[in-house]
Enzyme design. Structure first.
Site, mmCIF file in Angstrom:
data_model
loop_
_atom_site.group_PDB
_atom_site.id
_atom_site.type_symbol
_atom_site.label_atom_id
_atom_site.label_comp_id
_atom_site.label_asym_id
_atom_site.label_seq_id
_atom_site.Cartn_x
_atom_site.Cartn_y
_atom_site.Cartn_z
ATOM 1 N N ASP A 161 0.798 -1.222 0.000
ATOM 2 C CA ASP A 161 0.000 0.000 0.000
ATOM 3 C C ASP A 161 0.843 1.292 0.000
ATOM 4 O O ASP A 161 1.569 1.565 0.957
ATOM 5 C CB ASP A 161 -0.928 0.047 1.224
ATOM 6 C CG ASP A 161 -1.886 -1.144 1.275
ATOM 7 O OD1 ASP A 161 -1.532 -2.221 0.743
ATOM 8 O OD2 ASP A 161 -2.974 -1.006 1.848
ATOM 9 N N HIS A 220 -10.293 1.068 0.943
ATOM 10 C CA HIS A 220 -10.291 2.538 0.843
ATOM 11 C C HIS A 220 -10.668 3.031 -0.558
ATOM 12 O O HIS A 220 -10.527 4.224 -0.854
ATOM 13 C CB HIS A 220 -8.931 3.106 1.257
ATOM 14 C CG HIS A 220 -8.733 3.136 2.738
ATOM 15 N ND1 HIS A 220 -9.386 4.054 3.542
ATOM 16 C CD2 HIS A 220 -8.010 2.362 3.568
ATOM 17 C CE1 HIS A 220 -9.047 3.837 4.805
ATOM 18 N NE2 HIS A 220 -8.215 2.805 4.852
HETATM 19 FE FE LIG Z 1 -4.061 0.291 3.039
HETATM 20 FE FE LIG Z 2 -7.125 -1.502 3.292
#
Ligand SMILES: [Fe+2]
Ligand SMILES: [Fe+2]
Length: 260
Positions: A8, A68
């Site tokens: 991420d 997200h």
């Molecule tokens: Fe994340």
């Molecule tokens: Fe996540």
């Protein structure tokens, strides 16, 4: 085939880290294909066409995402127009975007990238990824043997069970979402490379990429706080996977955790 997966990417520090490190890594490690999870690339929450473009320009071939996904409204245009952007596949069928696709590397080899989201301690509740991935992999294997799966999930049990179920059917399953890199990289007996979580790319002097104090205050008081993206000790984290192109089986998996 040498595949780099980047955990991420968090906010501007994360995007800058990819820009600073990836061109060098691509060359040094003779990378054929690069995948990055971009769900936190816009100010730590969500993704926009602008932050996606920055990540692509740095040398990433495909961007995956997770819970997200919806944090920035501009994501709608990525879902509609950007074939290199994936969302978790196990959303209901009418949701825009795609959860997987077959891509071509610069050497004209094919690789399929799939993105699924877990259901244990995850919101929103999605369709059962265990059922859906089996059907998807069966279809994808008619096109390519090299299949990479980003499983965006919280619980290690769900991640390991998912990957064990896919052992011998896909080249690699790498987990994302917790932002904490695990030390359990391995190749299962059937030839699937596995890592429970790739970690995150961004500021590690933080709580999962955010400033430390507001998070502590939130836990102390239960009051809402603004969680700004932190700044210091920026790292690029992920995993490097080598796959035998004729069989699709993994030969090697190595964790990457580099201070930028
Ligand atoms: Fe994340
Ligand atoms: Fe996540």
């Amino acid at each position: 085939m040498r595949i780099l997966f980047i955990g991420d990417v968090v906010g501007e520090p994360g995007r800058k880290a990819v820009k600073a490190v990836l061109p060098k890594l691509r060359e040094q490690r003779a990378l054929d294909f690069v995948i990055a999870n971009g769900e936190n690339s816009a100010g730590g929450s969500g993704i926009t066409p602008k932050t996606a473009e920055e990540i692509f320009t740095a040398g990433v071939d495909v961007i995956t995402s997770g819970d997200h996904l919806w944090d920035q409204k501009e994501v709608m245009s990525l879902l509609a127009d950007e074939k290199r952007f994936l969302r978790p596949m196990n959303y209901p069928p009418e949701v825009p975007g795609r959860g997987g696709s077959v891509f071509e590397t610069k050497k004209s080899q094919t690789i399929s990238v799939l993105n699924f989201q877990g259901r244990t301690f995850m919101q929103p509740p999605l369709e059962n990824p265990f059922l859906q991935v089996q059907e998807t992999v069966r279809k994808v294997r008619e096109q390519t043997k090299i299949i990479f799966v980003d499983f965006h999930a919280e619980a290690t049990s769900e991640k390991i069970a998912f990957a064990r179920m896919l052992d011998g059917h896909v080249s690699a399953v790498v987990g994302t979402h917790t932002h904490v890199q695990t030390a359990d990289e391995q190749i299962f007996p059937g030839g699937t490379a596995y890592l429970s979580d790739a970690g995150f790319t961004g500021p590690h002097e933080s709580v999962l990429g955010r400033e430390i104090e507001p998070v502590i205050k939130r836990f102390l008081t239960a009051m809402p706080q603004r969680f700004e993206v932190a700044k210091d000790r920026v790292m690029l984290q992920g995993a490097l996977i080598e796959v035998d192109e004729t069989t699709g089986k993994a030969l090697k998996i190595q964790r990457i955790s580099e201070v930028v």
